[in-house]
Design an enzyme around this catalytic site. Structure first.
Site, short mmCIF file in Angstrom:
data_model
loop_
_atom_site.label_atom_id
_atom_site.label_comp_id
_atom_site.label_asym_id
_atom_site.label_seq_id
_atom_site.Cartn_x
_atom_site.Cartn_y
_atom_site.Cartn_z
N ILE A 1 0.89 -1.06 -0.12
CA ILE A 1 -0.12 -0.04 -0.08
C ILE A 1 0.78 1.23 -0.05
O ILE A 1 1.85 1.60 1.21
CB ILE A 1 -0.91 0.05 1.32
CG1 ILE A 1 -1.84 -1.16 1.11
CG2 ILE A 1 -1.73 1.42 1.31
CD1 ILE A 1 -3.06 -1.00 0.09
N ASN B 1 0.30 4.51 0.01
CA ASN B 1 -0.12 5.81 0.91
C ASN B 1 -1.37 5.47 1.49
O ASN B 1 -2.38 5.01 0.86
CB ASN B 1 -0.20 6.98 0.01
CG ASN B 1 -0.76 8.27 0.75
OD1 ASN B 1 -1.65 8.00 1.76
ND2 ASN B 1 -0.32 9.25 0.45
N LYS C 1 -3.43 7.02 3.44
CA LYS C 1 -4.57 7.74 3.44
C LYS C 1 -5.28 7.73 2.07
O LYS C 1 -6.65 7.41 2.36
CB LYS C 1 -4.16 9.08 3.72
CG LYS C 1 -5.21 10.07 4.06
CD LYS C 1 -4.66 11.48 4.68
CE LYS C 1 -5.85 12.18 5.02
NZ LYS C 1 -5.39 13.25 5.84
N THR C 2 -4.49 7.98 1.22
CA THR C 2 -5.20 7.90 -0.25
C THR C 2 -5.81 6.53 -0.57
O THR C 2 -7.05 6.37 -1.05
CB THR C 2 -4.54 8.51 -1.40
OG1 THR C 2 -3.07 7.80 -1.30
CG2 THR C 2 -3.86 9.80 -1.15
N GLN D 1 -9.86 5.49 -1.44
CA GLN D 1 -9.99 4.99 -2.52
C GLN D 1 -10.90 3.84 -2.06
O GLN D 1 -11.95 3.33 -2.74
CB GLN D 1 -8.75 4.38 -3.35
CG GLN D 1 -7.91 5.24 -4.10
CD GLN D 1 -8.47 5.33 -5.49
OE1 GLN D 1 -9.57 5.93 -5.42
NE2 GLN D 1 -7.81 4.72 -6.18
N GLU E 1 -10.49 -0.27 -7.69
CA GLU E 1 -11.75 -0.72 -7.93
C GLU E 1 -12.35 -1.97 -7.21
O GLU E 1 -13.26 -2.32 -7.10
CB GLU E 1 -11.65 -1.27 -9.46
CG GLU E 1 -11.67 -0.09 -10.62
CD GLU E 1 -11.52 -0.38 -12.06
OE1 GLU E 1 -12.33 -0.54 -12.77
OE2 GLU E 1 -10.14 -0.58 -12.22
MO1 MOS Z 1 -12.35 2.02 -14.49
S1 MOS Z 1 -13.96 1.34 -14.80
O1 MOS Z 1 -11.26 0.97 -15.23
O2 MOS Z 1 -12.11 3.59 -14.92
#
Ligand code: MOS
Length: 752
Positions: free
Chosen positions: A637, A639, A641-642, A646, A713
């Site tokens: 990982i 960062n 925080k970011t 996410q 994602e």
């Molecule tokens: Mo993502 S759906 O690959 O921007």
């Protein structure tokens, strides 16, 4: 043992630090430059004229009233639109271009969906363009349309699913299912979704003469700037040095800005015709048709297991939609290739054609929809077997990936489930539904795994070392949810051992070394790989410069390393700054390129486990989130925080996917009826409970050049299944269709 893909790196503790995201202040104070906001002198405005039928032909265009309206400069129609060279869209050319759809704006007479750009008005203000666009009269020859995927024959097979065949069979899945002691065979219907980032799409195109040649500068909201530049180069038959695409910030995208939609091309056409800068800012409403969406889907998942809970057969099939003209294939069966051990596996996808805009990527395509169906079916099976859902999954943990026969790298799914369960208090869950109440609310817990493949796109980055002790990264990458600048500066700081405050980055401009598409959670991984390569090249260079010093005379690159801004050899060290000064150089720059490997020896994915607690009001069909927790394994990982932001952002989007988000068509008219944020529901603060995010940090250099795999994602995958499974635990009612709105709850599932 699996072969290592990349030589492992060891980082100092800069990598992983929860550093503040750079540019955050500019964003929240409104000074950050989004694509619609660039100040360009002499700016004109264009507004497309939208089709109002779903299928047919435009037989006449009457623009006489519009032409006489104040401020109107020109009206583009198929009669006078500048011709562009036809190029193959991304879906047909394996990302040879970023063109989403083959339909050219203002150039077609055939109508393929409501909201297609049939003409355009150019005027001296946004209002004038909008008003005149509404006054352009289109006359149609209307054909019969079909926007309902469940009424359109799904008898066509996509050519491929992300490069893999649309069908896959291993063993005898139908026979094994029939013979299995315990079976589930379920059907799922998933509604279409639209992305709804805060920043709608916008393009400013500025076509002018420069040194006697055309020069095109485009400010475009995009997740694929370098590829957009090359696409415009091809379509408008220019040289790369004649086209510059700029996008300094992306205000959310989630896939809808991954490809170039018709408004961007239209803006360039308008600017070329007027030889003046032209802006097209897409309204929220126009995004429902002007740009893509997540296709509606039908899925079947059948599982056969023995009485000990070993899966003997897994079948995942179904269909998604595409447009009448082009193909986008949502590969929703993909996660079933690699989640669980089975000797018999069948995947089979078809598609249907409907008269709507082309579907596109939406956060974690195809794992978001695929994992919903698979992981609800897994929960149903666990229930039939009277096994705890985690125990059932543990019994089917594969030693190698079923379809590829490769060993996994950094899978950690079992640890994610166990650690998450412990932290969440899963042991307190009652396996029998309807056993927990809180006043009027029935309370239940559910879980589901998460997964996303480790993906990369070709990316180049230039790293410059300066004699003042600073370092700089240049790459035409994107500043979106990732916090790209923050994280890459952290990485470079750690690779060189210099303070992170001395590292800067420029991105978002096609004059910089070409970046990859910021999709598929690939940016940090790919760009990090390019930065690493550039640092290696700089090191070779510095070793050469150092070889005039006796201590470094015959040293090889592998004998030295960077520590605290110094080149350190076995017997001596010298600072980068001193080396540059000694060589009388102000700076030293190298470009590094990352190319994703095609034949990894390992199956490379990220994993995680989602846990949710819901309350259900049975009388009103209301589902309220009470708690959410996730534990992920995505390698290093970069960062804390970011990364946490996410993960949380994706989990919240998962709540929308599960409970609210649904694009609705009036199939009689072929129009989307809820094309606004009042009627297309997304979660708001009050819908979201306490969220806990945790992770296992195990650097994965089989998969990734920097040890970290994508994180953007995975956080949405499995969330809808976990929520459906929790609703069952609360109420004893299974919901197989998305979104799980009050009306669907009250109606009960059609297949229950
Ligand atoms: Mo993502 S759906 O690959 O921007």
């Amino acid at each position: 043992m699996a072969q290592t893909g990349f030589t492992p790196l060891t980082y100092d503790d800069t990598v992983g630090q929860p550093l503040e995201r750079r540019g955050g202040r500019a964003k929240v104070t409104g000074t950050a430059p989004y694509s619609a906001e660039w100040k360009v002198d002499g700016l004109l405005y264009a507004m497309p004229v939208l089709s109002t039928i779903a299928r047919g032909k435009v037989v006449s265009i009457d623009s006489s009233i519009a032409e006489s309206m104040p401020g109107v400069k020109m009206i583009l129609t198929p009669e006078n639109v500048p011709r562009v060279k036809k190029v193959r869209p991304a879906g047909e050319s394996n990302f040879g271009t970023s063109l989403a759809s083959s339909l050219i704006p203002a150039a077609e007479r055939d109508v393929y969906f409501v909201g297609q750009y049939m003409a355009a008005v150019i005027a001296d203000s946004f209002e004038a363009a909008r008003d005149a666009a509404m006054a352009v009269k289109l006359e149609y020859e209307v054909s019969e349309h079909q926007t309902d995927v469940f009424q359109s024959p799904a008898d066509e097979r996509p050519k491929d699913l992300q490069g893999e065949p649309p069908t896959f069979t291993m063993g005898d899945p139908d026979g094994a299912l029939k013979k299995a002691a315990v079976q589930v065979d379920l059907e799922f219907k998933l509604a279409a979704n639209h992305h709804n980032p805060i920043e709608p799409h916008a393009t400013i195109a500025d076509w002018k003469e420069k040194d006697g040649k055309p020069f095109l500068r485009v400010y475009d909201a995009s997740q694929s700037i370098s590829l957009s530049q090359m696409t415009l180069v091809q379509m408008f038959e220019l040289k790369p040095e004649q086209v510059q695409v700029i996008c300094k910030l992306v205000g959310g995208a989630f896939g809808c800005k991954g490809l170039m939609w018709p408004h961007s091309i239209l803006a360039v056409m308008c600017s070329k015709v007027m030889q003046a800068p032209v802006k097209i800012a897409i309204s929220r409403e126009m995004m429902y048709g002007g740009t893509g969406h997540r296709t509606p889907m039908f899925q079947r998942v059948a599982i056969g297991a023995d009485s000990d809970g070993k899966i003997e057969s897994l079948i995942h099939s179904g269909f998604a939609s595409t447009s009448r003209k082009d193909v986008y294939a949502e590969a929703f069966t993909m996660p079933s290739r690699s989640m669980y051990a089975t000797a018999n596996l069948k995947l089979d996808q078809t598609q249907c054609r409907v008269d709507s805009q082309l579907p596109t990527f939406m956060r974690a395509p195809p794992e978001t929809p695929g994992m919903f169906a698979l992981e609800v079916a897994m929960d149903v099976m666990a229930d039939k077997l009277k096994l705890d859902p985690i125990e059932f999954r543990k019994r089917n943990e594969p030693s190698i990936e079923p379809h590829s026969k490769k060993p996994y790298s950094g899978r950690h799914l079992v640890e994610c489930m166990e650690l998450g369960a412990k932290q969440f208090g899963w042991a307190n869950r009652n396996n029998s539904p309807r056993s927990t109440r809180d006043g009027h609310w029935l309370v239940g817990m559910g879980m589901a795994p998460a997964t996303f493949p480790a993906l990369g796109f070709p990316t180049a980055a230039r790293v410059t070392l300066r004699s003042d002790g600073t370092a700089h990264i240049d790459c035409c990458s994107h500043e979106l949810g990732t916090g790209t600048e923050t994280v890459q500066c952290q990485l470079l700081s750690s690779l060189l051992g210099i303070p992170v405050k001395n590292v800067t980055m420029e991105l978002g401009d096609s004059t910089l070394p070409p970046g990859g598409i910021s999709g598929g959670s690939s940016t940090t991984f790919s760009l990090g790989g390019a930065v690493r390569k550039a640092v290696d090249a700089l090191k070779s260079n510095l070793v050469k410069l150092a070889s005039t010093n006796a201590d470094f005379k015959s040293l090889k690159v592998d004998d030295v390393r960077f520590t605290e801004g110094k080149l350190v050899g076995p017997s001596a060290s010298i600072s980068i700054v001193d080396l540059l000064k000694q060589a009388k150089k102000d700076s030293l720059a190298e470009v590094g390129s990352f190319q994703p490997g095609k034949d990894s020896k390992t199956a490379n994915h990220s994993y995680g486990a989602h846990f949710v607690e819901v309350g259900v009001d049975e009388d009103f069909g209301i589902v309220r989130m009470r708690r959410m927790l996730a534990c992920y394994a995505c390698g290093t990982i970069m960062n804390a925080k970011t990364a946490r932001s996410q993960f949380m952002g994706a989990m919240i989007m998962g709540v929308g996917h599960a409970l609210m988000e649904e694009t609705k068509w009036d199939h009689h008219l072929g129009r989307i009826t809820n094309n606004n944020l009042a009627e297309y529901h997304v979660p708001v603060q009050a819908d979201i409970p306490k969220i806990d995010v945790m992770w296992i940090t195990d650097p994965d250099f089989n998969a990734s050049p920097i040890g970290g795999k994508g994180i953007g994602e995975i956080g949405i995958t499995g969330v809808a299944a976990a929520i459906s499974n929790a609703i069952y635990n609360a109420t004893g009612r299974r919901l197989y269709d998305l979104p799980m709105t009050p009306e669907r709850f009250l109606k009960g599932s059609a297949h229950a």
